[in-house]
Design an enzyme around this catalytic site. Structure first.
Site, PDB file in Angstrom:
ATOM      1  N   THR A   1     -25.275 -23.577  22.781  1.00 29.71           N
ATOM      2  CA  THR A   1     -26.689 -23.949  22.698  1.00 29.71           C
ATOM      3  C   THR A   1     -27.029 -24.569  21.342  1.00 29.71           C
ATOM      4  OG1 THR A   1     -27.250 -21.706  21.955  1.00 29.71           O
ATOM      5  CG2 THR A   1     -27.429 -22.167  24.321  1.00 29.71           C
TER       6      THR A   1
ATOM      7  N   ASP B   1     -27.922  -5.514  18.129  1.00 29.29           N
ATOM      8  CA  ASP B   1     -28.017  -6.958  18.347  1.00 29.29           C
ATOM      9  C   ASP B   1     -28.667  -7.630  17.140  1.00 29.29           C
ATOM     10  OD1 ASP B   1     -27.800  -9.443  19.559  1.00 29.29           O
ATOM     11  OD2 ASP B   1     -29.619  -9.220  20.739  1.00 29.29           O
TER      12      ASP B   1
END
Length: 709
Positions: A179, A323
């Site tokens: 991405t 995360d």
């Protein structure tokens, strides 16, 4: 005098066609990129090597920004998230859209010069954790480079968009994606990848800009087999990295550590800096038995660009368990600290601390929280390690932490203005209830986080939703990196807003979730100008000068990883086509209002299911909520509660189990669910669809139109 200096800088930066330099469209070389921070073009993702996203242009100022008007616009054929920063090189504006499509426009008029569609298979969207987005291209010596969601790196001819070469940078059998925008350093195209949640092993690669040949690769986690990789990372992984990993699920998943966004380059030190992502699973206890710091997860790494040889690293979150990636925007600057000019690396990663590091050595200079956080109190100046709060790692039970996995700052770029001395950070305040998934086992191709998502289902009653929503917001923070403190802050009602641009005209530009592009006073934070875009903005604006006029450009289109559209969390918007908006002083163009398809919800009055609602609730939040939102409240994919597929078990099963909509990105879940599981999920979605709901909010600048037949 300023005009003369700028003209000289432009002449130097654009000096092509002689002395062996490249000529023609897209003729960017090292000399031009080295001067990019001080010229009127936008030659690389963060403008130049330093990634400061600051332009010396000052035609548009705090005094006249109110005269900005639309110069031209383009509308695209995809309604997914638009995250690209356009580049402007030699009068041509290059940008990308969702699904990795590339467009080249005349930067003054908006006339389309060419476009390129890499024809990514729709089913590949299943592997994209956070929408099928793309952040842009790199331009170098007549070529335009783009990474695709299916893992290819493609070199295009800058004059017509024809494919010159393409290389598969990933193992197609694994759920890798790309991405991020490539960067080019010394004739090497640099690209990483994503996919950590699904179970992949991260790395950064360098390819020959002329041929697409792989030149070197740096792996960010050890080889699970213990073998050497014949890679640039072998020596440091053997000497420093492998010993920081224990036994656990990482040997099945690959450990994560994907390099999915940030890079910067210092041509004087000849060092390339890149950020490393989260572990797989997130939960350190599940990933490596709670053992070791797990290098190089959540780290800033410096290497030599010629070979990929390791020079130094700084790990922002040792033994990462939330995360908390360090793939957020990295920028380089020279700061006056204690009376001494220091060449620094700056980053505001997900974990909520703003880091200032020595660029040559990676040594910590300072670190302070740039927003409210609860998982740690400070960073120890002696060790550089965060001082964690009790039960931050949720081993003793659930822990409500700020920030959550969306981070205090996500991919949206920040900007640095040397005149004000401030870094402008788009921040998120988003709590998350971390809960150890004690029954975790690796599922190839599925989300593998080791955290129980059931704890984060949205409350179903309006009063509790309102209370939870009051905890969540977005901010634009003007941060002094020397004093490590906020100078001013703008609060946004929604948390998922856009990247930032700063200019010598004393301005900061940022879009927001409400569908507005705004200009703020860079010194004081006062809002000076707004434009109603008609669709949410998450991409960072850029600016350029052409024919003695300064332009400001931004990609428009909401999407990405933070699109929870439940009442109070985000505007409840229909999906609308992406647009590129380009402004200048006195611009008189107008963009038509978006035509919003009217898609009536399925009539569920007499629709029922034999499935188990409570079991479906659990299955939905374990498998579906990332894309379709907690409690099926909607995200960047269709609102399941309105889906006509709910009306019969056969229609539902055709999509969920048989993959009828795989070409549109909804791959079959037969690997993870039985037909009965799917029916249980259907029962749950029907139950929430029949519950009372708040009226949807139509986006400003949009009007309803009949749905296409």
């Amino acid at each position: 005098m300023k005009v003369m200096k700028l003209a000289l800088a432009l002449a130097l930066a654009a000096g092509i066609g002689s002395c062996g330099k490249p000529s023609g469209p897209g003729a960017v070389d090292a000399e031009r990129l080295a001067a990019a921070d001080q010229n009127a073009e936008w030659l690389s993702y963060g403008k130049g090597y330093s990634e400061q996203r600051y332009s010396p242009l000052e035609q548009v100022t705090t005094a006249n920004v109110g005269q900005l008007g639309l110069a031209w616009y383009a509308q695209f054929d995809t309604d997914r998230g638009q995250e690209a920063t356009p580049l402007m090189v030699d009068g041509v504006l290059y940008t990308t859209t969702a699904w990795s499509k590339v467009f080249a426009f005349d930067a003054a008029t908006g006339k389309l010069k060419w476009s390129y569609d890499p024809q990514v298979a729709g089913a590949k969207g299943f592997d994209a954790c956070c929408d099928v987005v793309n952040r842009g291209v790199a331009v170098w010596k007549g070529r335009v480079f783009v990474g695709t969601i299916d893992g290819r790196l493609i070199g295009l001819d800058a004059k017509d968009g024809k494919v010159l070469w393409q290389t598969q940078t990933t193992d197609k059998s694994r759920p890798y994606t790309i991405t991020g925008a490539p960067r080019v350093v010394k004739d090497k195209v640099l690209i990483g990848n994503g996919g950590a949640e699904y179970g992949v092993r991260g790395y950064l690669s360098a390819y020959d800009a002329g041929t697409g040949k792989l030149l070197w690769r740096f792996f960010t986690t050890p080889n699970p087999t213990g073998a050497a990789d014949n890679a640039a990372s072998d020596k440091v992984m053997r000497e420093r990295g492998a010993s920081t990993w224990g036994d656990g699920e990482w040997k099945k998943t690959g450990g994560g550590g994907t390099v999915w966004d940030s890079m910067a380059y210092d041509p004087t030190l000849d060092l390339l800096f890149f950020g490393v992502g989260n572990g797989t699973p997130w939960n350190h206890q599940r990933r490596s038995g709670g053992v070791g710091d797990n290098l190089f997860l959540s780290s800033i790494v410096a290497v030599k660009p010629d070979t990929g040889e390791y020079v130094w690293h700084y790990q922002t979150t040792p033994a990462e368990s939330w995360d908390y990636t360090a793939t957020q925007h990295i920028m380089l600057a020279d700061l006056n600290i204690a009376g001494q000019t220091r060449k620094v690396v700056m980053q505001a990663p997900k974990n909520g601390f703003f880091y200032v590091l020595d660029r040559a050595t990676g040594k910590l200079i300072s670190a302070k929280p740039y927003t409210n956080i609860s998982w740690a109190t400070s960073v120890d100046p002696a060790t550089g390690r965060p001082v964690e709060t009790p039960n931050a790692r949720y081993g003793a039970g659930p822990a409500l932490a700020v920030p959550g996995p969306l981070g205090a700052h996500n991919w949206q770029p920040m900007a640095f203005n040397a005149k004000t001395g401030l870094v402008y950070i788009p921040t998120n305040v988003t709590p998350f209830a971390y809960t150890d998934d004690r029954g975790f086992s690796y599922k190839p191709g599925a989300w593998n986080v080791g955290v129980d998502f059931l704890a984060n289902a949205l409350p179903t009653d309006a009063a509790t939703q309102k209370a939870v929503a009051s905890m969540i917001k977005g901010q634009l923070v003007a941060w002094d990196p020397v004093q490590q403190k906020a100078v001013w802050t703008v609060d946004h009602p929604y948390f998922w807003n856009a990247g930032v641009l700063s200019t010598a005209g004393g301005l900061v530009f940022q879009g927001n979730a409400q569908g507005e592009l705004a200009a703020y006073d860079a010194a004081k934070g006062a809002k000076l100008w707004t434009y109603k875009a008609g669709n949410g903005v998450i991409a960072a604006p850029m600016t350029y000068q052409l024919n003695n006029e300064q332009y400001v450009a931004v990609m428009v289109g909401v999407g990405g990883g933070g699109q929870i559209s439940a009442p109070g969390f985000m505007p409840n918007r229909p999906r609308l086509p992406g647009r590129l908006l380009v402004f200048k002083l006195g611009g008189k163009a107008t963009a038509p209002e978006f035509k919003v398809p009217v898609r009536p919800a399925a009539d569920l009055t007499n629709v029922n299911s034999t499935g188990d609602v409570q079991r479906g609730f659990a299955l939905f939040h374990q498998n579906c909520q990332v894309c379709h939102g907690p409690n099926a409240e909607g995200s960047w994919l269709p609102n399941l509660k309105a889906s006509p597929m709910l009306t019969t078990p056969e229609d539902w099963r055709s999509v969920v189990i048989e993959g009828a909509l795989a070409p549109r990105g909804m791959a079959s879940f037969a690997r993870f669910m039985t037909p009965q599981d799917a029916e249980d999920v259907r029962a749950f979605v029907i139950s929430v669809a029949k519950a009372p709901a708040a009226a949807p909010e139509a986006p400003t600048g949009a009007r309803a139109a009949p749905a296409a037949k």
